[in-house]
Design a protein around this motif. Structure first.
Motif, PDB file in Angstrom:
ATOM      1  N   LEU A 105       2.297   6.552  -7.216  1.00 13.00           N
ATOM      2  CA  LEU A 105       1.223   7.273  -7.546  1.00 13.00           C
ATOM      3  C   LEU A 105       1.768   8.986  -7.195  1.00 13.00           C
ATOM      4  O   LEU A 105       1.709   9.600  -8.368  1.00 13.00           O
ATOM      5  N   TYR A 106       2.098   9.135  -6.140  1.00 10.87           N
ATOM      6  CA  TYR A 106       2.613  10.559  -5.878  1.00 10.87           C
ATOM      7  C   TYR A 106       3.796  10.986  -6.870  1.00 10.87           C
ATOM      8  O   TYR A 106       3.621  12.250  -7.513  1.00 10.87           O
ATOM      9  N   SER A 148       0.945  -1.233  -0.045  1.00 14.13           N
ATOM     10  CA  SER A 148       0.065   0.110   0.129  1.00 14.13           C
ATOM     11  C   SER A 148       0.791   1.302  -0.123  1.00 14.13           C
ATOM     12  O   SER A 148       0.560   2.386  -0.728  1.00 14.13           O
ATOM     13  N   VAL A 149       2.014   1.251   0.828  1.00 15.17           N
ATOM     14  CA  VAL A 149       2.827   2.461   0.829  1.00 15.17           C
ATOM     15  C   VAL A 149       3.344   2.637  -0.549  1.00 15.17           C
ATOM     16  O   VAL A 149       3.731   3.902  -0.971  1.00 15.17           O
ATOM     17  N   ILE A 150       3.800   1.361  -1.107  1.00 20.87           N
ATOM     18  CA  ILE A 150       4.688   1.587  -2.332  1.00 20.87           C
ATOM     19  C   ILE A 150       3.689   2.084  -3.498  1.00 20.87           C
ATOM     20  O   ILE A 150       4.234   2.953  -4.120  1.00 20.87           O
ATOM     21  N   GLU A 191      -0.222  -1.287  11.652  1.00 23.08           N
ATOM     22  CA  GLU A 191      -0.611  -1.530  10.274  1.00 23.08           C
ATOM     23  C   GLU A 191      -1.475   0.028   9.931  1.00 23.08           C
ATOM     24  O   GLU A 191      -1.328   0.466   8.768  1.00 23.08           O
ATOM     25  N   ALA A 192      -2.151   0.270  10.610  1.00 28.34           N
ATOM     26  CA  ALA A 192      -3.097   1.123  10.290  1.00 28.34           C
ATOM     27  C   ALA A 192      -2.302   2.560  10.134  1.00 28.34           C
ATOM     28  O   ALA A 192      -2.392   3.413   9.230  1.00 28.34           O
ATOM     29  N   LEU A 193      -1.322   2.882  11.223  1.00 27.75           N
ATOM     30  CA  LEU A 193      -0.424   3.946  11.212  1.00 27.75           C
ATOM     31  C   LEU A 193       0.444   3.797   9.920  1.00 27.75           C
ATOM     32  O   LEU A 193       0.773   4.938   9.360  1.00 27.75           O
ATOM     33  N   SER A 224      -2.187   5.268   6.926  1.00 25.15           N
ATOM     34  CA  SER A 224      -2.655   6.392   7.124  1.00 25.15           C
ATOM     35  C   SER A 224      -1.429   7.585   7.102  1.00 25.15           C
ATOM     36  O   SER A 224      -1.750   8.689   6.622  1.00 25.15           O
ATOM     37  N   VAL A 225      -0.339   7.204   7.694  1.00 31.19           N
ATOM     38  CA  VAL A 225       0.634   8.513   7.899  1.00 31.19           C
ATOM     39  C   VAL A 225       1.333   8.684   6.535  1.00 31.19           C
ATOM     40  O   VAL A 225       1.479  10.013   6.201  1.00 31.19           O
TER      41      VAL A 225
END
Length: 157
Positions: free
Chosen positions: A11-12, A4-6, A59-61, A64-65
């Motif tokens: 995308l950014y 998800s982070v990757i 995992e949520a952090l 979301s961060v």
């Protein structure tokens, strides 16, 4: 979790932020913040219902961060492209992310600074939101871990 982070970071860096208008930038920031609040609300519910609350909170952090930081980084890049006087230097995607993270971490090296009134207002908004996020993250994570250690409060008990 890492995927998800990757995906968010990829995308950014692929978004053509330098072609955005003021209206698009404001709308993106507002909609992004609404999505962020909804994401956090969903994650808090997931943490509270999870049998592994501490792990779920971490995992949520981790989702979301980065979302929050990339949202502000994108806003800074757009603001810098729209008005060259918004920051001390023009901002690339990398510099926008760097600035958002230094604001979040309250490091403030001084190499990049908000110069215009609009940029300072957005940075101030990020700083206030940073404090709320950090406070919420600490409270939810500590509460989830504490709750998961009490046998009578665990889901399914």
């Amino acid at each position: 979790m890492a995927i998800s982070v990757i995906v968010l970071v990829t995308l950014y860096f692929l978004l053509p932020l330098e072609r955005s208008s003021a209206g698009t930038a404001i709308t993106t920031l507002v909609v992004g913040l609404v999505v962020f609040v909804a994401l956090v609300a969903f994650q808090v519910r997931s943490v509270l219902r999870s049998p592994f609350a501490g792990l779920r909170a971490v995992e949520a952090l981790t989702i979301s961060v980065p979302f929050f930081l990339l949202l502000f980084a994108g806003t800074y890049v757009v603001m810098a492209k729209m008005s060259e006087g918004s920051f001390g230097v023009p901002l690339s995607h990398t510099e926008g992310l760097y600035f958002a993270v230094t604001v979040f971490a309250t490091v403030g090296f001084g190499d990049l600074t908000a110069k215009s009134e609009a940029a300072r207002l957005v940075v101030t908004g990020q700083m206030i939101a940073d404090l709320v996020i950090l406070g919420l993250a600490i409270k939810v994570t500590a509460g989830a871990v504490s709750r998961s250690r009490r046998p009578g409060d665990a889901p399914g008990a």
